[in-house]
Design a protein around this motif. Structure first.
Motif, PDB file in Angstrom:
ATOM      1  N   THR A 300       0.711  -1.317  -0.274  1.00 18.86           N
ATOM      2  CA  THR A 300       0.169  -0.102  -0.389  1.00 18.86           C
ATOM      3  C   THR A 300       0.768   1.113  -0.545  1.00 18.86           C
ATOM      4  N   ALA A 301       0.067   1.939  -0.411  1.00 22.17           N
ATOM      5  CA  ALA A 301       1.499   3.500   0.045  1.00 22.17           C
ATOM      6  C   ALA A 301       0.577   3.886   0.883  1.00 22.17           C
ATOM      7  N   THR A 302       2.598   4.523   1.276  1.00 23.86           N
ATOM      8  CA  THR A 302       2.507   4.839   2.963  1.00 23.86           C
ATOM      9  C   THR A 302       2.573   7.139   3.184  1.00 23.86           C
ATOM     10  N   THR A 303       2.557   7.202   1.765  1.00 24.10           N
ATOM     11  CA  THR A 303       2.849   8.660   1.828  1.00 24.10           C
ATOM     12  C   THR A 303       1.672   9.871   1.476  1.00 24.10           C
ATOM     13  N   SER A 304       1.135  10.356   2.098  1.00 22.63           N
ATOM     14  CA  SER A 304       0.154  11.268   1.466  1.00 22.63           C
ATOM     15  C   SER A 304       0.365  12.201   0.862  1.00 22.63           C
ATOM     16  N   LEU A 305      -0.832  13.236  -0.160  1.00 20.66           N
ATOM     17  CA  LEU A 305       0.217  13.831  -1.400  1.00 20.66           C
ATOM     18  C   LEU A 305       1.127  15.284  -0.869  1.00 20.66           C
ATOM     19  N   GLU A 306       0.408  15.102   0.527  1.00 17.13           N
ATOM     20  CA  GLU A 306       0.909  16.686   1.021  1.00 17.13           C
ATOM     21  C   GLU A 306       2.145  16.031   2.183  1.00 17.13           C
ATOM     22  N   GLN A 307       2.123  14.857   2.615  1.00 18.90           N
ATOM     23  CA  GLN A 307       3.491  15.087   3.171  1.00 18.90           C
ATOM     24  C   GLN A 307       5.035  14.520   1.719  1.00 18.90           C
ATOM     25  N   LEU A 308       4.245  13.747   0.745  1.00 18.02           N
ATOM     26  CA  LEU A 308       5.425  14.378  -0.312  1.00 18.02           C
ATOM     27  C   LEU A 308       5.574  15.664  -0.810  1.00 18.02           C
ATOM     28  N   ILE A 309       4.738  16.287  -1.074  1.00 13.63           N
ATOM     29  CA  ILE A 309       4.787  17.717  -1.692  1.00 13.63           C
ATOM     30  C   ILE A 309       5.959  18.241  -0.039  1.00 13.63           C
ATOM     31  N   THR A 310       5.319  18.189   0.443  1.00 12.39           N
ATOM     32  CA  THR A 310       6.080  19.376   1.725  1.00 12.39           C
ATOM     33  C   THR A 310       7.287  18.530   1.622  1.00 12.39           C
ATOM     34  N   MET A 311       7.557  17.441   1.666  1.00  9.07           N
ATOM     35  CA  MET A 311       8.817  16.304   1.744  1.00  9.07           C
ATOM     36  C   MET A 311       9.874  17.357   0.211  1.00  9.07           C
ATOM     37  N   MET A 312       9.385  17.453  -0.923  1.00  7.79           N
ATOM     38  CA  MET A 312       9.850  17.902  -1.987  1.00  7.79           C
ATOM     39  C   MET A 312       9.884  19.935  -1.604  1.00  7.79           C
ATOM     40  N   VAL A 313       8.679  20.129  -1.367  1.00  7.93           N
ATOM     41  CA  VAL A 313       9.375  21.418  -0.953  1.00  7.93           C
ATOM     42  C   VAL A 313      10.306  21.938  -0.226  1.00  7.93           C
ATOM     43  N   ASP A 314      11.025  20.866   0.848  1.00  6.49           N
ATOM     44  CA  ASP A 314      12.240  21.097   2.125  1.00  6.49           C
ATOM     45  C   ASP A 314      13.283  20.907   1.052  1.00  6.49           C
ATOM     46  N   ALA A 315      13.190  19.707   0.742  1.00  7.63           N
ATOM     47  CA  ALA A 315      14.774  19.446  -0.366  1.00  7.63           C
ATOM     48  C   ALA A 315      14.776  20.258  -1.296  1.00  7.63           C
ATOM     49  N   ASP A 316      13.661  21.351  -1.606  1.00  7.39           N
ATOM     50  CA  ASP A 316      14.258  22.607  -2.553  1.00  7.39           C
ATOM     51  C   ASP A 316      14.893  23.518  -2.197  1.00  7.39           C
ATOM     52  N   MET A 317      14.200  24.172  -1.056  1.00  6.24           N
ATOM     53  CA  MET A 317      14.339  25.027  -0.152  1.00  6.24           C
ATOM     54  C   MET A 317      16.262  24.704   0.251  1.00  6.24           C
ATOM     55  N   ARG A 318      16.423  23.406   0.270  1.00  6.88           N
ATOM     56  CA  ARG A 318      17.488  23.264   1.572  1.00  6.88           C
ATOM     57  C   ARG A 318      18.641  24.073  -0.452  1.00  6.88           C
ATOM     58  N   ARG A 319      18.404  22.936  -1.215  1.00  3.64           N
ATOM     59  CA  ARG A 319      18.770  23.170  -2.478  1.00  3.64           C
ATOM     60  C   ARG A 319      19.018  24.863  -3.473  1.00  3.64           C
ATOM     61  N   VAL A 320      18.120  25.230  -3.101  1.00  4.37           N
ATOM     62  CA  VAL A 320      17.905  26.869  -3.301  1.00  4.37           C
ATOM     63  C   VAL A 320      18.726  27.503  -2.180  1.00  4.37           C
ATOM     64  N   ALA A 321      18.828  27.553  -1.038  1.00  9.02           N
ATOM     65  CA  ALA A 321      19.502  27.937  -0.383  1.00  9.02           C
ATOM     66  C   ALA A 321      20.711  27.677  -0.288  1.00  9.02           C
ATOM     67  N   ALA A 322      21.705  26.406  -0.785  1.00  7.56           N
ATOM     68  CA  ALA A 322      22.754  25.858  -0.844  1.00  7.56           C
ATOM     69  C   ALA A 322      23.901  26.106  -2.663  1.00  7.56           C
ATOM     70  N   GLU A 323      22.686  27.079  -3.513  1.00  9.12           N
ATOM     71  CA  GLU A 323      23.406  27.733  -5.082  1.00  9.12           C
ATOM     72  C   GLU A 323      23.642  29.058  -4.182  1.00  9.12           C
ATOM     73  N   PRO A 324      25.424  29.089  -5.213  1.00  9.03           N
ATOM     74  CA  PRO A 324      25.523  29.815  -5.071  1.00  9.03           C
ATOM     75  C   PRO A 324      24.617  31.462  -5.439  1.00  9.03           C
ATOM     76  N   SER A 325      25.161  32.051  -5.601  1.00 10.56           N
ATOM     77  CA  SER A 325      23.628  33.700  -5.452  1.00 10.56           C
ATOM     78  C   SER A 325      24.256  33.926  -7.029  1.00 10.56           C
ATOM     79  N   GLY A 326      22.701  33.977  -8.051  1.00  8.72           N
ATOM     80  CA  GLY A 326      23.028  34.515  -8.927  1.00  8.72           C
ATOM     81  C   GLY A 326      23.182  33.366 -10.058  1.00  8.72           C
ATOM     82  N   THR A 327      22.144  31.817  -9.463  1.00  7.92           N
ATOM     83  CA  THR A 327      22.501  30.486 -10.244  1.00  7.92           C
ATOM     84  C   THR A 327      21.605  31.194 -10.727  1.00  7.92           C
ATOM     85  N   PRO A 328      21.383  30.672 -11.800  1.00  6.85           N
ATOM     86  CA  PRO A 328      19.942  30.849 -12.666  1.00  6.85           C
ATOM     87  C   PRO A 328      18.603  29.517 -12.512  1.00  6.85           C
TER      88      PRO A 328
END
Ligand code: NAP
Ligand code: G4F
Length: 330
Positions: A300-328
């Motif tokens: 069975t699927a164990t991850t709700s859409l809300e859990q999935l999307i917030t997990m993805m946003v959190d990962a992208d928040m970390r990635r974007v914060a770690a980018e050198p400034s000026g990255t397009p």
């Protein structure tokens, strides 16, 4: 004795999670590795398994390389995940899509049959084959009506897998997987495009998000859950076909709302509808019935859409914060 598995598409989202799962189970994991000019190992690196898998030069359009990969890997299980998997590109490269996502599967099946018909085979089939849906909830008995060159290529691969099972008694299974996403999703797919944009806008690095049909509905699950279903299929006594889905469908619009709300934003303030992202033929709605996978595989699927999307946003928040400034933006 150590079990060995070969994955085509090991550098993709599912390939990386499946490799991780099989390594945890003690498998020796090899992957068919097509030559590319740019770095495609970032997912394996993010999971910390880049050095734990054996990468064998090859391509699913090249039968000889698949025969060599099977010989070198000594695989008892083969997972065919390789594809040109982006639906939007399928109209622009219909023949390539057919060669990789359709004929590629036939090449892998032939390589298995010629090498050792005792090898177990998994084909990455897709809910995209349902296309213009013929039932409100799609299951293994629902007729197919593909709406893209990708869906048509996948339907050929799907029926070739069934045909090899029936003709040569191969242990061959298809997983008709509904959309599944993760922080390792390619940036071109709508969930990751949205979670990346939410992160960039929240950090002042992007102003707007341009999308196509936000009324489309998808049955979205978490890729980490779905690769477990693939493995379970190959542990059954016989090959079979299974729908893998959550049983819930949601609009792109609502998915945007969840993503932006997680970083304190309203998506309506940033969204621009751009006809460039509309498709020549659309799959309006998908909703799977995973009852057979639940009953036969205990999955069975164990991850709700809300859990999935917030997990993805959190990962992208970390990635974007770690980018050198000026990255397009991607
Ligand atoms: P993905 O991230 O696009 O990965 C596709 C993989 O195929 C990549 O590793 C890619 O390698 C490889 N590949 C492309 N052309 C190849 C070739 N000619 N020879 C060998 N490898 C090749 O896709 P995914 O989301 O992980 O999906 C995995 C499989 O499940 C695909 O077959 C997809 O069509 C199917 N599927 C996906 C979903 C979903 O929602 N994710 C749902 C149903 C079915 P490069 O990175 O080097 O190009
Ligand atoms: O995220 P998508 O590109 O995924 P799609 O087309 O459903 O395909 C994915 O799931 C299939 C399983 O059903 C897989 F077989 C396939 O390989 C792939 O993984 O688009 C989802 C929906 C579509 O209706 C699309 O029209 O989102 C809509 N959408 C609206 N604006 C957009 C956009 N999709 C993308 N990629 N980009 C947009 O700007």
């Amino acid at each position: 004795m150590t079990q060995a598995a070969l994955i085509t598409g090991i550098t993709g989202q599912d390939g990386a999670y499946l490799a991780q799962l099989l390594l945890k189970k003690g498998y020796a994991v090899s992957g068919v590795f097509p030559r590319r000019a740019s770095d495609t190992l970032w997912r394996l690196r993010e999971l910390g398994i880049e050095r734990d898998v054996a990468l064998i030069d090859g391509d699913v359009t090249d039968l000889s390389s698949l025969l060599r990969a099977l010989r070198e890997s000594k695989a008892g299980e083969v997972y065919n995940l390789a594809a040109q998997s982006f639906v939007g590109t399928a109209w622009k490269q219909p023949l390539l899509t057919g060669q990789v996502s359709g004929l590629g599967a036939a090449n892998v099946l032939e390589a298995v049959r010629l090498t050792d018909p005792g090898i177990r085979f998994y084909q990455a089939s897709t809910s995209e084959m349902f296309g213009l849906i013929q039932a409100d909830r799609q299951d293994e008995g629902t007729p197919f009506y593909p709406r893209s060159p990708y869906g048509i290529a996948k339907l050929y691969a799907h029926w070739m897998t069934i045909n090899y099972r029936e003709s040569f008694d191969l242990h061959a299974s298809t997983g008709i997987l509904f959309n599944h996403e993760s922080p390792l999703r390619g940036i071109e797919f709508v969930t990751r495009k949205v979670t990346d944009a939410a992160a960039r806008i929240a950090q002042g690095k992007q102003k707007e998000l341009r999308l196509g049909n936000i009324d489309a509905k998808r049955d979205w699950g978490y890729a980490g859950d779905y690769v477990d279903a693939m493995w379970r299929m190959l542990q059954q006594d016989k090959g079979d076909d299974y729908v893998v889905a959550t049983g819930r469908t949601t609009t792109v619009r609502e998915m945007c709302r969840i993503a932006f709300a997680h970083v304190g934003l309203a998506y309506e303030d940033h969204l621009v509808i751009d006809p460039k992202f509309l498709r020549p033929a659309e799959v309006d709605v998908l909703l799977g019935n995973p009852a057979k996978a639940q009953q036969k595989l205990g999955w069975t699927a164990t991850t709700s859409l809300e859990q999935l999307i917030t997990m993805m946003v959190d990962a992208d928040m970390r990635r974007v914060a770690a980018e050198p400034s000026g990255t397009p933006a991607a």
